[in-house]
Design a protein around this motif. Structure first.
Motif, PDB file in Angstrom:
ATOM      1  N   PHE A  60      -5.177   9.408   2.237  1.00 43.63           N
ATOM      2  CA  PHE A  60      -5.362   9.088   0.833  1.00 43.63           C
ATOM      3  C   PHE A  60      -6.772   9.454   0.372  1.00 43.63           C
ATOM      4  CE2 PHE A  60      -5.814   5.853  -2.593  1.00 43.63           C
ATOM      5  CZ  PHE A  60      -4.829   6.369  -3.389  1.00 43.63           C
ATOM      6  N   LEU A  61      -7.748   9.206   1.241  1.00 47.89           N
ATOM      7  CA  LEU A  61      -9.133   9.561   0.915  1.00 47.89           C
ATOM      8  C   LEU A  61      -9.247  11.061   0.682  1.00 47.89           C
ATOM      9  CD1 LEU A  61     -11.250   7.424   3.351  1.00 47.89           C
ATOM     10  CD2 LEU A  61     -11.232   7.348   0.872  1.00 47.89           C
TER      11      LEU A  61
ATOM     12  N   ILE B 189     -10.278   1.879  -3.584  1.00 47.26           N
ATOM     13  CA  ILE B 189      -9.057   1.187  -3.172  1.00 47.26           C
ATOM     14  C   ILE B 189      -8.712   1.516  -1.730  1.00 47.26           C
ATOM     15  CG2 ILE B 189      -6.579   1.243  -3.445  1.00 47.26           C
ATOM     16  CD1 ILE B 189      -7.191  -0.068  -5.728  1.00 47.26           C
ATOM     17  N   ALA B 190      -8.814   2.807  -1.389  1.00 47.24           N
ATOM     18  CA  ALA B 190      -8.406   3.220  -0.050  1.00 47.24           C
ATOM     19  C   ALA B 190      -9.299   2.580   0.999  1.00 47.24           C
ATOM     20  CB  ALA B 190      -8.459   4.739   0.059  1.00 47.24           C
ATOM     21  N   VAL B 191     -10.620   2.657   0.792  1.00 49.76           N
ATOM     22  CA  VAL B 191     -11.531   2.092   1.787  1.00 49.76           C
ATOM     23  C   VAL B 191     -11.320   0.581   1.902  1.00 49.76           C
ATOM     24  CG1 VAL B 191     -13.944   1.666   2.326  1.00 49.76           C
ATOM     25  CG2 VAL B 191     -13.226   3.908   1.568  1.00 49.76           C
TER      26      VAL B 191
ATOM     27  N   ALA C  55      -8.621  -1.039   1.309  1.00 46.67           N
ATOM     28  CA  ALA C  55      -7.351  -1.293   1.993  1.00 46.67           C
ATOM     29  C   ALA C  55      -7.517  -1.132   3.493  1.00 46.67           C
ATOM     30  CB  ALA C  55      -6.271  -0.351   1.474  1.00 46.67           C
ATOM     31  N   GLY C  56      -8.265  -0.118   3.910  1.00 50.10           N
ATOM     32  CA  GLY C  56      -8.508   0.081   5.330  1.00 50.10           C
ATOM     33  C   GLY C  56      -9.213  -1.126   5.934  1.00 50.10           C
TER      34      GLY C  56
ATOM     35  N   GLY D 184     -11.365   9.408  -9.123  1.00 47.95           N
ATOM     36  CA  GLY D 184     -11.706   9.612  -7.722  1.00 47.95           C
ATOM     37  C   GLY D 184     -12.418   8.406  -7.146  1.00 47.95           C
TER      38      GLY D 184
ATOM     39  N   ALA E  72      -7.793  11.779  -2.673  1.00 42.90           N
ATOM     40  CA  ALA E  72      -8.626  11.317  -3.779  1.00 42.90           C
ATOM     41  C   ALA E  72      -9.783  12.273  -4.004  1.00 42.90           C
ATOM     42  CB  ALA E  72      -9.157   9.916  -3.483  1.00 42.90           C
ATOM     43  N   ARG E  73     -10.267  12.899  -2.934  1.00 40.71           N
ATOM     44  CA  ARG E  73     -11.348  13.862  -3.082  1.00 40.71           C
ATOM     45  C   ARG E  73     -10.886  15.102  -3.817  1.00 40.71           C
ATOM     46  NH1 ARG E  73     -16.269  13.904  -1.269  1.00 40.71           N
ATOM     47  NH2 ARG E  73     -16.745  16.093  -1.220  1.00 40.71           N
TER      48      ARG E  73
ATOM     49  N   PHE F 194       0.823  -1.203   0.000  1.00 42.99           N
ATOM     50  CA  PHE F 194       0.000   0.000   0.000  1.00 42.99           C
ATOM     51  C   PHE F 194       0.864   1.264   0.000  1.00 42.99           C
ATOM     52  CE2 PHE F 194      -3.327   2.788   1.962  1.00 42.99           C
ATOM     53  CZ  PHE F 194      -4.179   2.716   0.887  1.00 42.99           C
TER      54      PHE F 194
ATOM     55  N   LEU G 245     -18.149   9.265  -0.256  1.00 45.92           N
ATOM     56  CA  LEU G 245     -16.835   9.913  -0.188  1.00 45.92           C
ATOM     57  C   LEU G 245     -16.376  10.386  -1.558  1.00 45.92           C
ATOM     58  CD1 LEU G 245     -14.910   7.603   2.287  1.00 45.92           C
ATOM     59  CD2 LEU G 245     -15.570   9.967   2.651  1.00 45.92           C
TER      60      LEU G 245
ATOM     61  N   ALA H 175      -6.968  -4.068   6.256  1.00 41.81           N
ATOM     62  CA  ALA H 175      -6.059  -3.929   7.393  1.00 41.81           C
ATOM     63  C   ALA H 175      -6.755  -4.374   8.665  1.00 41.81           C
ATOM     64  CB  ALA H 175      -5.593  -2.486   7.512  1.00 41.81           C
ATOM     65  N   ALA H 176      -7.992  -3.928   8.831  1.00 38.30           N
ATOM     66  CA  ALA H 176      -8.749  -4.336  10.012  1.00 38.30           C
ATOM     67  C   ALA H 176      -8.904  -5.851  10.036  1.00 38.30           C
ATOM     68  CB  ALA H 176     -10.113  -3.659  10.018  1.00 38.30           C
TER      69      ALA H 176
ATOM     70  N   ILE I 202      -6.859  -8.067   8.746  1.00 42.75           N
ATOM     71  CA  ILE I 202      -5.593  -8.721   9.107  1.00 42.75           C
ATOM     72  C   ILE I 202      -5.451  -8.775  10.619  1.00 42.75           C
ATOM     73  CG2 ILE I 202      -3.089  -8.428   9.089  1.00 42.75           C
ATOM     74  CD1 ILE I 202      -3.345  -7.389   6.267  1.00 42.75           C
ATOM     75  N   VAL I 203      -5.767  -7.645  11.265  1.00 46.16           N
ATOM     76  CA  VAL I 203      -5.653  -7.606  12.722  1.00 46.16           C
ATOM     77  C   VAL I 203      -6.572  -8.651  13.347  1.00 46.16           C
ATOM     78  CG1 VAL I 203      -5.959  -6.173  14.755  1.00 46.16           C
ATOM     79  CG2 VAL I 203      -4.982  -5.193  12.689  1.00 46.16           C
TER      80      VAL I 203
ATOM     81  N   VAL J 191      -4.874   5.411   4.836  1.00 43.73           N
ATOM     82  CA  VAL J 191      -6.200   5.496   4.229  1.00 43.73           C
ATOM     83  C   VAL J 191      -6.876   6.868   4.384  1.00 43.73           C
ATOM     84  CG1 VAL J 191      -8.560   4.640   4.458  1.00 43.73           C
ATOM     85  CG2 VAL J 191      -6.693   3.057   4.105  1.00 43.73           C
TER      86      VAL J 191
ATOM     87  N   THR K  23      -7.685 -11.381  11.877  1.00 38.86           N
ATOM     88  CA  THR K  23      -7.216 -12.707  11.487  1.00 38.86           C
ATOM     89  C   THR K  23      -6.304 -13.312  12.540  1.00 38.86           C
ATOM     90  OG1 THR K  23      -7.234 -12.100   9.181  1.00 38.86           O
ATOM     91  CG2 THR K  23      -5.889 -13.974   9.764  1.00 38.86           C
TER      92      THR K  23
ATOM     93  N   LEU L 256     -12.317   5.248  -8.191  1.00 37.65           N
ATOM     94  CA  LEU L 256     -11.415   4.099  -8.053  1.00 37.65           C
ATOM     95  C   LEU L 256     -10.503   4.251  -6.848  1.00 37.65           C
ATOM     96  CD1 LEU L 256     -10.339   3.562 -11.738  1.00 37.65           C
ATOM     97  CD2 LEU L 256     -11.866   2.170 -10.380  1.00 37.65           C
ATOM     98  N   LEU L 257      -9.921   5.444  -6.715  1.00 39.16           N
ATOM     99  CA  LEU L 257      -8.953   5.638  -5.634  1.00 39.16           C
ATOM    100  C   LEU L 257      -9.645   5.536  -4.281  1.00 39.16           C
ATOM    101  CD1 LEU L 257      -6.726   8.457  -7.093  1.00 39.16           C
ATOM    102  CD2 LEU L 257      -6.275   6.031  -6.954  1.00 39.16           C
ATOM    103  N   THR L 258     -10.835   6.145  -4.179  1.00 36.37           N
ATOM    104  CA  THR L 258     -11.570   6.049  -2.922  1.00 36.37           C
ATOM    105  C   THR L 258     -11.866   4.595  -2.602  1.00 36.37           C
ATOM    106  OG1 THR L 258     -12.634   8.093  -3.582  1.00 36.37           O
ATOM    107  CG2 THR L 258     -13.525   6.979  -1.680  1.00 36.37           C
TER     108      THR L 258
ATOM    109  N   ALA M 165      -0.925  -3.530   8.256  1.00 34.91           N
ATOM    110  CA  ALA M 165      -2.191  -3.014   8.755  1.00 34.91           C
ATOM    111  C   ALA M 165      -2.041  -1.569   9.210  1.00 34.91           C
ATOM    112  CB  ALA M 165      -2.682  -3.891   9.900  1.00 34.91           C
TER     113      ALA M 165
ATOM    114  N   ALA N 265      -1.781   0.862   6.340  1.00 36.91           N
ATOM    115  CA  ALA N 265      -3.086   1.119   5.729  1.00 36.91           C
ATOM    116  C   ALA N 265      -3.911   2.042   6.609  1.00 36.91           C
ATOM    117  CB  ALA N 265      -3.819  -0.190   5.497  1.00 36.91           C
TER     118      ALA N 265
END
Lengths: 351, 344
Positions: free
Chosen positions: A340-341, B167-169, B171-172, B161, A344-345, A278, B149, B175-176, B178-179, A337, B181, B163-165, A330, A333
């Protein structure tokens, strides 16, 4: 040589006409970023399970005394770890920037060249068939896997009629990554090693030793210098294949060089800390926002910002729930995030 | 002269499309029959056909109508739904890498499932419907968050915008996950991993009837919008110039894509790769005009999933390979082959 100079004047005139370029911002980032990085490294070394004040950190680094325990902790555990983190961050960020410039796709990062999926596939095989393989071998195999992924993606996408186009690279990368990760998922489910793999994959800088740094440093240094040398050509590629060709660039050669640099940088980084990819996706976007679209500025600034992000994320990963560690991937990210949001806006144009 | 060659071209083109359509149809029927025949209890093709027409023994009826048929129907519906959803996403964002996963649907559904598994003491005691409903809620919520968003008052959705939003969400959320898991017990992890890899586990008529309304309403709606999608594909300014109210159409299509993908993912887990690859395969087969592209995409998706499901049940009998894995393993090489054959 004359073609070369005309190239320069052409890009320069383009730069001044319709592309933003902010050298002062870049200078600020480079100086401020390096300062912040040094500070971050110092803080990261001093904080941890055993608190060590900044003075001893200074002494441990520059006047090492093997009889003091604190100096031992710093020299053997914390220093390689934090330096490794910084190096890995720079690797991912620079390779992400190159990938986004070459493919002209804002979603591209080093994972798109099949690196993460290849490394993951080989790691799945190692965990299933050779459990208990030493860390050093895991890193080696993981790098081989990353290389395998990259060669496959690059080979498939350039074998076709009409040669390597950005769209083809992106599609082949996505398809091969899906294939390799499906295979590793299948292996992991069958042999029930999924959770171990998740831990490896999520990334951790804890295992980095001096020896890894010594092996990696010359390669990574050379690759980053190569990236900076290539940056002007990548700026041209980011304007489109046709424009780059029209400006007299040998696009095939530049793409091959770019792919090799990405492989060395991201392959090394993936195999040492796992897929913290990421970083490679967001840092180039952030940098582009700050310094404009010229890759001569983007690449060095990305390196600095990427290092900073990973060093801070690693620090956070150790501090959140001590003495346990949260996976760096983690944390990256979670830090990245929201920022990055916001970007992106605000983003108005693509690449 | 030119008119004549054009005419010939058009006729050839139409013929080719008909061939593609019928080949896909025949293949689906073929795999359908094979799939009916695959499993621990073997039935010969003749017995399958006999049973289908109502003259089978009780045992044959039970196996076919209660176990195999619903599962096959579900895999066909899921394949078509996810493929169309991916086609919409690629059309709206005008990015080759877009798939339903870009809208965070897999991630949102996955997170819900994981939370449920983490905090619910045992998975067996929970009602059957609870998991898919939770997954649906997770997927819908995530997509809604991403759209809110990415939406800007005066400009609507910009592809980049969005796509990037997304991807970001996503990814977030990952990440949650993974924790979470790392805190799961190995057995629970195995369940979640199987779910995430995509396996059609809700195989009874109840799930078919839960999924069917979404598909029956949304698929024809999207087909009806084919012309609009062609126009949107030309780019925003061109589409506006041609008189399309871009933002409103985009929103409607996005909503349809989310509905399709979320309902499918709720039943099947993460078979997201279908949504990425089926539209590309279809485009390589019949070109980019949506009137033809959409039905072919749906058929390709359905064929992929039903084939993958059949293979997944057959390879390591009596245990199963998650369908999502098989989809990638058979879909990716064919896709790469097509990619290396195509020009530019």
């Amino acid at each position: 040589m004359s073609a070369n100079t005309s190239n320069t004047s052409l890009t320069d005139s383009k730069t001044s006409v319709n592309l933003q370029r902010r050298p002062w911002a870049a200078t600020f980032i480079l100086i401020g970023g390096v300062a912040a990085l040094v500070l971050g490294i110092a803080v990261s070394i001093s904080l941890g399970a055993a608190e060590i004040d900044l003075r001893s950190v200074w002494e441990a680094v520059f006047f090492f005394n093997p009889s003091v325990t604190e100096h031992q902790i710093i020299q053997e555990l914390r220093l390689p770890r934090v330096l490794g983190g910084a190096m890995v961050g720079a690797c991912f960020a620079v390779s992400g920037a190159i990938m986004q410039g070459m493919t002209r796709n804002p979603l591209a990062d080093s994972g798109l060249l099949g690196l993460n999926a290849g490394a993951g596939f080989v790691i799945a095989i190692c965990f299933s068939f050779f459990p208990g393989l030493p860390y050093m071998y895991l890193i080696l195999f993981s790098f081989l896997g990353a290389g395998l992924g990259a060669v496959l993606v690059y080979g498939v996408s350039s074998m076709a009629k009409g040669g390597l186009t950005p769209v083809r690279l992106v599609l082949a990368g996505a398809a091969l990554s899906a294939l390799l990760s499906a295979l590793s998922e299948g292996i992991a489910l069958y042999f029930q090693v999924g959770q171990d793999m998740a831990f490896w994959y999520a990334g951790g800088a804890a295992g980095i030793k001096w020896i890894h740094l010594k092996i990696m440093l010359p390669w990574i240094g050379a690759a980053i210098l190569g990236a900076i040398a290539l940056s002007r050509s990548i700026t041209m590629l980011s304007l489109g294949d046709d424009i780059a060709k029209g400006l007299g660039q040998r696009t095939g050669l530049v793409k091959l060089a770019g792919a090799v640099i990405v492989l060395v940088l991201a392959g090394a980084a993936v195999s040492v800390v796992g897929a913290v990819g990421f970083v490679g996706l967001i840092i180039p976007h952030v940098t582009r926002k700050l310094v404009g679209v010229d890759y001569r500025l983007i690449i060095p600034c990305s390196a600095v910002l990427g290092s900073l992000l990973v060093v801070l994320a690693d620090l956070a990963a150790r501090m959140v729930n001590p003495p346990y560690e949260t996976p760096v991937g983690a944390v990256v990210a979670l830090i990245g995030v929201p920022f990055f949001l916001y970007l992106a806006r605000k983003e108005r144009r693509g690449l | 002269m030119e008119a004549i060659t054009n005419d010939i071209h058009e006729r050839k083109d139409r013929k080719r499309k008909m061939v593609v359509l019928s080949v896909l149809g025949i293949l689906i029927v073929l795999v359908f029959l094979i799939s009916m025949n695959t499993g621990v209890i073997r039935l010969s093709p003749l017995e399958v056909i006999k049973t289908l027409f109502g003259s089978g023994t009780d045992k044959q009826n039970l196996v076919l109508f209660e176990f195999r048929l619903p599962r096959i129907v579900i895999s066909l519906l899921i394949g078509a739904g996810l493929a169309i959803s991916g086609c919409i996403m690629q059309g709206i964002s005008r990015n080759e890498l877009a798939d339903p996963g870009i809208l965070g649907i897999n991630a949102g559904a996955g997170l819900m499932v994981m939370l449920f598994i983490s905090f619910f003491p045992s998975t067996t005691s929970a009602p059957v419907y609870l998991l898919p409903v939770l997954a649906l809620i997770g997927a819908g919520l995530t997509a809604a968050i991403i759209c809110v968003l990415a939406y800007k008052k005066n400009e609507g959705f910009k592809p980049t915008g969005l796509l990037l939003t997304g991807i970001a969400v996503a990814a977030g959320i990952s990440a949650a996950m993974i924790v979470l898991t790392l805190k799961l017990s190995p057995e629970k992890y195995q369940f979640v991993a199987t779910w995430l890899a995509g396996s059609i586990w809700g195989s009874s008529w109840k799930f078919v009837f839960a999924l069917l309304p979404w598909i029956v309403v949304l698929l024809p709606y999207v087909m009806y919008k084919a012309q609009v999608m062609n126009v949107l594909n030309l780019g925003e300014s061109m589409a506006t110039g041609l008189g399309a109210s871009v933002t409103r159409e985009q929103l409607k299509l996005l909503a349809a894509a989310v509905g399709l993908a979320a309902s499918c993912v709720a039943v099947s887990g993460g078979i997201g790769f279908v949504g990425l690859i089926a539209p590309h395969l279809a485009r390589k087969l019949v070109g980019a005009k949506h009137q033809m592209l959409l039905p072919i995409t749906a058929l390709v998706g359905a064929l992929l999933v039903i084939t993958a499901d059949t293979l997944g049940r057959w390879i390591i009998q009596p245990s199963e390979i998650p369908t999502g894995i098989v989809v990638a393993v058979i879909g990716a090489p064919y896709f790469l082959y097509l990619l290396s054959r195509s020009k530019g």
